[in-house]
Design an enzyme around this catalytic site. Structure first.
Site, short mmCIF file in Angstrom:
data_model
loop_
_atom_site.label_atom_id
_atom_site.label_comp_id
_atom_site.label_asym_id
_atom_site.label_seq_id
_atom_site.Cartn_x
_atom_site.Cartn_y
_atom_site.Cartn_z
N PRO A 130 -12.63 -48.42 -33.21
CA PRO A 130 -13.54 -49.35 -33.89
C PRO A 130 -14.76 -48.73 -34.59
CG PRO A 130 -13.91 -49.43 -31.55
CD PRO A 130 -12.75 -48.51 -31.76
N CYS A 131 -14.53 -48.04 -35.66
CA CYS A 131 -15.64 -47.46 -36.44
C CYS A 131 -16.49 -48.56 -37.08
CB CYS A 131 -15.12 -46.48 -37.48
SG CYS A 131 -13.86 -47.15 -38.57
#
Length: 176
Positions: A130-131
């Site tokens: 989850p950047c």
């Protein structure tokens, strides 16, 4: 799957079509239709919906709000530094955000915020790793390979689900 075969497939999503890429060891990449760093599939790759079903199902569950944690075999390709950043991204809880500075501190490289930002921007597995949960120190949304509207959507989706609100404002208005 044959060990050296790269499989790919495409799936619809609320943020536009996604291309999924995997090998025998796991999911390698997820591409947005409108990437900041566009990529092309190799002619050697094999389109294989069955080989990517494991990832597709979990992504569909995520977008439906029934999955908050992925349980997928992953096989991203990157440098040792990039892999360290991506591993730490995977530890950011659902619906939480942290700054680039905090991410740099978490990997023991407090002064490497720019390098951490660059590694974050090259994350080959957005959504799953989850950047989108990394934001500016002042709380602002910063660059995202899928575009800021996509980042905004993903963060809002997670907030709605985490707080038990399954509909966004526009969807609620349509129901009233």
């Amino acid at each position: 799957m044959n060990d050296d075969t790269i499989h790919f497939d495409e799936m619809p999503s609320p943020v536009g079509p996604l291309r999924l890429v995997a090998d025998a060891r796991g999911l390698r990449q997820i591409w947005f239709e409108t990437e900041r760093h566009p990529k092309r599939a190799s002619p050697d790759w094999v389109r294989s919906p069955a080989a990517l079903a494991f990832a597709r199902v979990q992504l569909e569950e995520y977008f439906a709000g029934t999955r908050t944690q992925f349980e997928l075999p992953l096989h991203p390709q990157g440098t040792t530094f990039q892999l360290a950043v991506w591993r730490e991204l995977g530890r950011i809880p659902y619906a939480a955000t942290i700054s680039y500075g905090e991410l740099a501190r978490r990997i023991g490289q407090a002064r490497a915020m720019r390098a951490v930002g660059a590694a974050n921007g090259r994350n080959p597995l957005p959504i799953v790793v989850p950047c989108h949960r990394v934001i500016g120190a002042n709380g602002s949304l910063t660059g995202f390979g899928g575009g800021l509207p996509t980042k905004r959507y993903l963060l809002a989706l997670e907030q709605r689900i985490a707080h038990g609100d399954l509909f966004d404002r526009d969807e609620r208005r349509a129901l009233l």
